[in-house]
Design an enzyme around this catalytic site. Structure first.
Site, short mmCIF file in Angstrom:
data_model
loop_
_atom_site.label_atom_id
_atom_site.label_comp_id
_atom_site.label_asym_id
_atom_site.label_seq_id
_atom_site.Cartn_x
_atom_site.Cartn_y
_atom_site.Cartn_z
N TYR A 25 0.98 -1.02 -0.04
CA TYR A 25 -0.10 0.13 -0.04
C TYR A 25 1.05 1.26 0.05
O TYR A 25 1.92 1.19 0.69
CB TYR A 25 -1.06 -0.12 1.14
CG TYR A 25 -1.58 1.24 1.50
CD1 TYR A 25 -2.73 1.40 0.76
CD2 TYR A 25 -1.26 1.97 2.43
CE1 TYR A 25 -3.61 2.78 0.60
CE2 TYR A 25 -2.21 3.04 2.52
CZ TYR A 25 -3.16 3.45 1.83
OH TYR A 25 -4.08 4.62 1.58
N ASP A 74 -0.28 -7.46 6.74
CA ASP A 74 -1.26 -6.55 6.61
C ASP A 74 -2.38 -7.55 5.85
O ASP A 74 -2.30 -7.61 4.44
CB ASP A 74 -0.79 -5.42 5.57
CG ASP A 74 -1.96 -4.41 5.33
OD1 ASP A 74 -3.18 -4.60 5.24
OD2 ASP A 74 -1.85 -3.01 5.13
#
Ligand SMILES: *Cc1c(COP(=O)(O)O)cnc(C)c1O
Length: 388
Positions: free
Chosen positions: A102, A173
């Site tokens: 990300y 994540d």
């Protein structure tokens, strides 16, 4: 008997049979900053909402259950969770992190953590020899799987063994698959990160973040840090995420089903040069996904024949929204180059395969026929304009 995850989204076993809160089926919003004491040393269990609030605590218990964790902490955003997690490390520490992450996480590591004396090796964790990057001061491995936006799949269990052997933390994540499809703690991770803004909330209306761990020592550190730094999720937002989680199962199933249909449609288009979806048997991570996850998710990335074609898609979509974010009920289309990954240096972006003709789709729960109709109209119109 262990309950199935759809049920765990709705019911906390430990609270069943109790008639707390007048039997309210929807957990109350305790909109209070502080709590009155009945006397000296007589706390109700809550003293000040930065430390804990009953609504946030209820949400944290639900999320801990979904990820099979010992403890979960709810934050104002996913980035607030990651920022707090990085407080586990000290100047001189070294972390191995996935190269394709990300964009906000990459920005945080290189602009905030590095300034604080932490160093990083950004590598393709799905294919590189991790052990050759481990040095004396290495403390953790931080990954996403599948990665954002290139959908690289890493074998969590294999990485967990390497982490254990070298006494490193494995941090995953898990935003893209949500706990409905994947539980990294069960596969050897020590900490799971979520942007609750995405699938957990699920309605594109609330920001939130989570850290979940199955280690008592880490939970204690996190509890100290959340009390000290103060990024805990507000009571009303905690309630909105609780409400979102109730439908996590049916949303994940429906959006995944739509994503598979769209991936197969995109594959047939002349203008599409590549479809990257881990649910396609041709995806290099397909077998690992089948081993470690219960589904493939609803995120897909595709390459168009040209930058012009990609930009025209973004200009012409109407029902599908050209917007950042993912994991909500509405289908969103993103241009990683100028949106989620704009702050990632161009050479790193291109090395990861993100080009100016790359688009990312977060498939929602609309009727798939309407999604295909819109995409078909948009593609035919652009083909007419570009190729006459
Ligand atoms: C969105 C996102 C984040 C950051 O979460 P926010 O809630 O936007 O702060 C972190 N990781 C992934 C994979 C994300 O998609």
């Amino acid at each position: 008997m262990a309950r199935e995850i759809e049920t765990k989204c709705l019911h906390l076993e430990e609270e069943e049979g109790c008639s707390n809160n007048y039997g309210a089926v929807s957990y109350p919003i305790y909109q209070t900053a502080t709590y009155a004491h009945l006397g000296v040393g007589k706390s109700t269990g809550y003293d000040y909402s930065r430390l804990q609030n009953p609504t946030r605590e209820h949400l944290e218990k639900v999320v801990a259950t979904l990820e099979n964790g010992l403890d979960a902490l709810a934050f104002s955003t996913g980035m607030a969770a990651i920022a707090l997690m990085m407080e586990l490390f000290h100047p001189g520490d070294h972390l191995i992190v996935d190269a394709d992450l990300y964009g906000g996480s990459i920005r945080f590591f290189h602009n905030v953590s590095e300034k604080n004396g932490i160093t990083f090796s950004s590598i393709d964790c799905y294919k590189e020899d991790i052990e050759s990057y481990i040095s004396e001061n290495t403390k953790a491995i931080y990954i996403e799987t599948p990665t954002n936006p290139m959908m690289n799949v890493t074998d969590i269990e294999a990485l967990g063994e390497i982490a254990k052997k070298h006494n490193l933390l494995l941090i995953v994540d898990n935003t893209f698959l949500s706990p409905y499809f994947q539980n990294p703690l069960d596969l050897g991770a020590d900490i799971v990160v979520h942007s609750g803004t995405k699938y957990l909330g699920g309605h594109n209306d609330t920001l939130a973040g989570f850290l979940i761990t199955n280690r008592e020592d880490i939970s204690e550190k996190f509890r100290f840090l959340i009390k000290t730094t103060g990024a805990g999720l507000a009571p009303f937002d905690s309630w909105l995420i609780l409400r979102g989680i109730k439908t996590l199962g049916i949303r994940m199933e429906k959006s995944q089903q739509n994503a598979i249909t769209i991936a197969n449609w995109l594959k047939e288009q002349n203008a599409v040069t590549k479809v990257i979806y881990p649910g396609l048997p041709t995806h290099p991570g397909y077998e690992i996904m089948k081993k470690q996850a219960r589904g493939f998710g609803a995120m897909l990335t595709f390459q168009l024949e040209s930058r012009e074609f990609a930009l025209a898609v973004l200009e012409k979509v109407r029902m599908i929204k050209f917007a950042e974010s993912l994991g909500g009920v509405e289908t969103l289309i993103t241009y990683p180059t100028t949106q989620t990954h704009a702050d990632v240096p161009k050479e790193i972006r291109e090395r990861n395969g993100i080009t100016e003709s790359t688009l990312r789709l977060s498939v929602g729960i609309e009727n798939v026929k309407d999604l295909l109709d819109e995409l078909d109209n948009v593609f035919r119109e652009i083909e007419g304009e570009l190729h006459g």
